[in-house]
Design an enzyme around this catalytic site. Structure first.
Site, PDB file in Angstrom:
ATOM      1  CG  ASP A 272       2.221  -3.393   3.395  1.00 29.42           C
ATOM      2  OD1 ASP A 272       2.948  -3.537   4.400  1.00 29.42           O
ATOM      3  OD2 ASP A 272       2.631  -2.852   2.336  1.00 29.42           O
TER       4      ASP A 272
ATOM      5  N   GLY B  12       3.097 -11.156  -3.635  1.00 31.09           N
ATOM      6  CA  GLY B  12       3.458 -11.285  -5.041  1.00 31.09           C
ATOM      7  C   GLY B  12       4.621 -12.216  -5.285  1.00 31.09           C
TER       8      GLY B  12
ATOM      9  N   GLY C 227      -0.945   0.422  -6.220  1.00 27.13           N
ATOM     10  CA  GLY C 227      -2.082   0.217  -5.333  1.00 27.13           C
ATOM     11  C   GLY C 227      -3.208  -0.421  -6.108  1.00 27.13           C
TER      12      GLY C 227
ATOM     13  CB  THR D  34       8.484  -3.615  -2.051  1.00 28.18           C
ATOM     14  OG1 THR D  34       7.610  -3.357  -3.150  1.00 28.18           O
ATOM     15  CG2 THR D  34       9.627  -2.621  -2.078  1.00 28.18           C
TER      16      THR D  34
ATOM     17  CG  ASN E  73      11.679  -5.222   8.182  1.00 29.47           C
ATOM     18  OD1 ASN E  73      10.808  -4.864   7.404  1.00 29.47           O
ATOM     19  ND2 ASN E  73      11.517  -5.186   9.492  1.00 29.47           N
TER      20      ASN E  73
ATOM     21  CB  ALA F  31       6.698   1.139  -2.013  1.00 28.61           C
TER      22      ALA F  31
END
Length: 488
Positions: free
Chosen positions: A235, A402, A14, A258, A295, A11
């Protein structure tokens, strides 16, 4: 082919990552990185897909300049957002971003026509305001009727490169339109949102060879010859393939970016009522698996804070500043809708703390600490729910993506969950994308061999739980606050 390229598009950014086997290990090289984000137009948030397509072409040009003349190629992106195409393959409109406010209240209206329990029994997908089911429900009916094809974002990018339509299953499952038992689109749900099965392409499994890059693109832009392979285009699905799991131990994963996605890999969906009430989802994975997960808002919150601070700090610096601030002073409910896309993340966090009678975080370190402490406590709740729902023993939690680089959050998670954490690889999504390419062409035998290769090539950092001072007091405070948060 010895070279493999993954386009991993999130989001906020890339990248093109190239991989090659060298002396029994996989080596990655980031060749190109580009920014991404939605923009406001007439009060709505849209993605710029033409920009993303041009960035893919630019990345491939750089790959050729780097000496890659032929390769396999896979694309993964975020989930739930879709593209409407006319009979000529042209976009009918720009693509709405899932954080757009148009779906506010849509679930309540849709579930007057079909119950939440019925939808969950059919799909196994958790209710989120921005799921494709609700996006289509509120979409302009004239535009929907004009659409000859409805593709997810990565399906569209594959189409632009290959000329072929498909709906890849790991991303398609997030639409909340697939019937898990029938393994196809559910006719009742299609009728409710006023679309037809014929507007969707064939459901396609990861590993299928889609074909060669269009010759006209190769010639016009001087690109390498690429064999397009369908990877897990969601992803998170690629990230789970990239988990270097030890099959001999009970494990769960936390894909940390994210969004934070905490779950386990299963062979069957779990669509019981208690799973629905806990808001767990059964997204389809590669090789017949399901991702039973929750989530959690994730690092979006700190990303927005950093943006408001004019990127004055790196993420590592924000974590370091937070480490010097008293722990568990202020906490927020990360998954509350107020944090989905606020005008100011800092002000929203401060308001929540003020409304719940807590000290209001003022400094950058206090705000960052509030986010990290709240995320770790939310992870604890989710893992406990997960174990209760599945009955599975979890000995180790793999943090990939990340967020695996955040030492403070990783140690907090180990301490609060009282579990061993293995952090890394940060590039799990690209690795899972590439692993499926390698399995598809026979360079790797299966998923087990792929995970062994990833574990051998990218050692994890281990965090063991430390005694946490006043842990019981913190958990008691968290329970009290959760009651208050429900009333806000």
């Amino acid at each position: 082919m010895s070279d493999h390229i993954a386009f991993d598009i999130g989001a906020s950014s890339g990248r093109l990552v190239a991989a090659r086997m060298t002396q029994g290990r996989l080596e990655l090289q980031e060749i190109y990185r580009f920014a991404n984000g939605f923009t406001d137009h007439n009060g709505h948030d849209f993605w710029n897909l033409e920009y993303l397509f041009q960035e893919i072409l630019k990345g491939l040009q750089l790959a050729k300049e780097a000496g890659i003349n032929e390769c396999t190629l896979g694309i993964d992106t975020w989930a739930v957002d879709y593209v409407l195409l006319d009979g000529e393959g042209n976009r009918i409109n720009e693509v709405y971003a899932y954080r757009d406010s148009r779906t506010k209240g849509a679930p309540e209206r849709l579930h007057q026509l079909i119950s939440r329990e019925n939808v969950y029994a059919k799909t196994g997908i958790q209710e989120l305001d921005f799921n494709t089911l609700y996006q289509l429900f509120v979409h302009d009916q004239e535009e929907l009727s004009q659409a000859e094809q409805i593709l997810m974002v990565p399906d569209y990018l594959y189409f632009r490169l290959s000329g072929r339509y498909m709906n890849e299953v790991t991303n398609a499952s997030t639409m909340q339109l697939l019937n898990a038992a029938e393994r196809d689109f559910d006719e009742d749900l299609l009728t409710i949102v006023n679309v037809r099965r014929g507007q969707f392409a064939k459901l396609t499994e990861p590993g299928e060879v889609l074909g060669e890059l269009l010759p006209e693109l190769v010639q016009k832009y001087m690109l390498p010859r690429c064999r397009l392979i369908v990877v897990p285009t969601h992803d998170t699905a690629s990230a789970v393939i990239g988990v270097p799991a030890d099959a001999e131990r009970g494990w769960a994963y936390l894909s940390s970016g994210t969004w934070s996605l905490l779950g386990v890999e299963r062979k069957e969906p779990l669509t019981r009522l208690d799973a629905m009430k806990a808001n767990y989802t059964n997204e389809w994975g590669a090789y017949g698996t399901y991702r039973f997960l929750k989530n959690i808002m994730g690092l979006w919150m700190i990303q927005e804070v950093r943006k408001e601070l004019d990127s004055k700090y790196t993420f590592a610096e924000l974590a370091a500043i937070a480490e010097g601030v008293p722990a568990f002073r202020s906490l927020v409910p990360c998954n509350a809708g107020r944090f989905l896309n606020p005008g100011s993340m800092i002000e929203e966090i401060q308001s929540c703390c003020r409304e719940s009678g807590q000290p209001v975080p003022e400094s950058s370190g206090e705000i960052a600490r509030c986010i990290f402490d709240s995320l770790a406590l939310t992870y604890r709740d989710a893992l406990q729910e997960l174990k209760n729902l599945t009955g599975e023993q979890v000995e180790v939690l793999y943090i990939v993506g990340g967020g695996s680089n955040n030492k403070l959050l990783s140690q907090l998670t180990a301490d609060l969950l009282k579990i061993e954490i293995q952090a890394g690889p940060s590039e799990a999504t690209a690795l899972g994308n590439i692993a499926v390419q390698m399995i598809s062409i026979g360079q790797l035998k299966d998923l087990s061999e792929a995970r062994s290769l990833i574990a051998r090539s990218f050692p994890t950092k281990v965090y063991l739980p430390n005694p946490l001072e006043e842990r019981d007091k913190v958990l008691s405070l968290w329970q009290e606050l959760k009651t208050k948060f429900k009333k806000l």
